[in-house]
Design an enzyme around this catalytic site. Structure first.
Site: not given
Length: 498
Positions: A173-175
């Site tokens: 998700e962060e990426g």
């Protein structure tokens, strides 16, 4: 006596009826143009707001976003209005005193109340997303992680905003949200243009995300994220490497050099003349290195710098596994990665480190970049401190290592070779907004990016007004011609008898 005279009558002065028609026509033109202009004139804009707290491993930051209230689900552009860096370390550092995690947020939350209009408080969503620091704490001590979140949630629930909860983001998700942010701010999604890859480097993890024509997700589904944004389909490759953020990878490098339980480490990644006494327990307090702690190690060791870029690269290379790969191609540690494609934006610690080193210009040949970094690492510790008296010793001491790690990660880990290194641009902001995952996260949770392309007027504003004006003039002109033909006498010959 009768006389005959031919007289060609010229057009007479307009009759009262004609004057009225002309006046009405002029008024109609003015009214139509005025209505068209004012109808399309931007009105005093009202805004909506969203707040996202980025709870990273080394620090927490608050971001306030705003967008036109009338267009929140259509064409309104979201922009960053304000940011605030929370004093102190990341919330994961308060594991032993979780209540301090909530207390640490107060100052920035107070700034948020100042920067959002009071009448918008209740409808302003507030999110907290935690990244790799809390991921590591959750692995090491899930109970402590829960207590930190409880403290944070209690503090945020007291705010006047609409708190939507706090949670740990996955690395994927962060990426992915970082990629959305970069391409949304650069307006590459709505236009369906060539997208920009995203390179994010934090304290505890690093992410790479990009679109590649030869990646359909079948070879490594775990690295695939599908988006439909503004009517365009995207199959995104993304991977997050936990423990490969700059702080945790430094711990791994030191752990590699202290495996024998030595009392002295001659570290090529630190400057000549640098010398500090450090605790073994502090070095091995992370899940990234805890399993490597040597048996019977002394309580402390002398950390001494010798400033050698080439030797530092050797230490860093030892932290990567380039031999194991079950896929057609890999980056490192057996992780699949398709061929690099397009330009890339490198942000967060990538930018801050390379900006300090004055190495953000990627048009400089890679070998020249390495030569400059080699010269920097060889600079004596005393000379460096005199040159940068305002930088704390802790951060100043680590720039040689961090710069060398970034070059090694990009060129050997991700394969940005000499020919592709210029594809990377080190960025902090895009059009006034910070590059990072927070904007993409909020856009996703508030459904601000529609799956289908939003409707748009067939003509731009200026074209619309011009067309209305020309058509109005044409209609009035034709109307006047008809009226003149009916009301004004035609040129004719008449016979008069006197």
């Amino acid at each position: 006596m009768s006389a005959q005279r031919e007289m060609k009558e010229k057009n007479p002065w307009p009759t009262p009826v004609t004057v009225i028609i002309i006046v009405i026509g002029v008024i109609a033109i003015v009214a139509l143009v005025t209505v068209a202009v004012f109808q399309n004139k931007p009105v005093h804009q009202k805004y909506k707001y969203g707040i996202v707290l980025d709870a990273g491993s080394s620090h927490t930051a608050l971001y306030i976003y705003e967008w036109p209230a009338e267009k929140d689900n259509n064409t309104g552009r979201v922009e960053q209005k304000h940011s605030c860096k929370v004093k102190g370390k990341g919330i994961s550092s308060y594991a032993s005193e979780p209540w301090k995690a909530g207390e640490s947020l107060k100052a920035c939350m107070s700034e948020a109340e100042t920067n959002v209009p009071k009448e918008r408080y209740r409808e302003t969503p507030l999110y907290l997303g935690a990244t790799a620091g809390m991921r590591l704490l959750n692995i090491e001590n899930s109970s402590a992680s829960d207590k930190v979140f409880d403290a944070v949630e209690r503090a945020l629930e007291k705010s006047p905003f609409s708190f939507q909860g706090a949670r740990i983001l996955s690395g994927q998700e962060e990426g992915a949200f970082g990629w959305v942010t970069v391409n949304y701010l650069d307006n590459r999604l709505k236009q369906g243009l060539l997208t920009t890859g995203a390179l994010d480097l934090g304290g505890a993890s690093t992410q790479i995300s990009f679109i590649s024509d030869n990646f359909d997700g079948s070879e490594s589904p775990i690295n695939s994220v599908n988006f439909r944004l503004y009517g365009n389909d995207y199959n995104l490759y993304t991977h997050s490497f936990l423990c490969y953020g700059k702080d945790q990878v430094l711990k791994m490098a030191l752990a590699h050099q202290t495996q024998s339980g030595t009392t002295t480490v001659l570290d090529p990644c630190f400057h000549p003349g640098y010398n500090e006494t450090k605790d073994y327990s502090a070095l091995y307090d992370s899940p990234c290195v805890s399993a490597r702690k040597p048996q019977g190690a002394p309580s402390k060791f002398e950390h001494t710098g010798r400033g050698n870029f080439q030797e530092c690269q050797k230490v860093i290379r030892s932290l990567f596994n380039f031999t194991s790969c079950k896929y057609s191609r890999c980056s490192f540690n057996g992780v699949f990665q398709p061929d690099l494609q397009g330009p890339f934006g490198a942000f967060s610690a990538y930018f801050f480190v390379m900006n300090f080193l004055n190495l953000t210009d990627t048009s400089i040949p890679l070998e020249a970049v390495k030569a400059k970094l080699s010269q920097y690492c060889a600079t004596s510790w005393d000379e460096l401190k005199k040159k940068h008296p305002d930088v704390s010793d802790k951060y100043l001491a680590e720039y040689c290592f961090s710069g060398t790690y970034i070059l090694t990660l990009l060129t050997e880990g991700y394969n940005f070779t000499a020919g592709r290194y210029s594809d990377v641009k080190f960025i902090k902001k895009i059009k006034g907004s910070d590059a990072g995952w927070t904007l993409g996260y909020m856009l996703n949770l508030t459904n601000m990016i529609p799956a289908e392309a939003p409707d748009s007027p067939p003509l731009p504003y200026a074209g619309y007004v011009s067309l209305v004006t020309v058509m109005t003039l044409l209609i009035v002109f034709l109307f006047l011609l008809v009226s003149l033909g009916a009301l004004w006498p035609r040129c004719s010959k008449q016979t008069q008898i006197v």
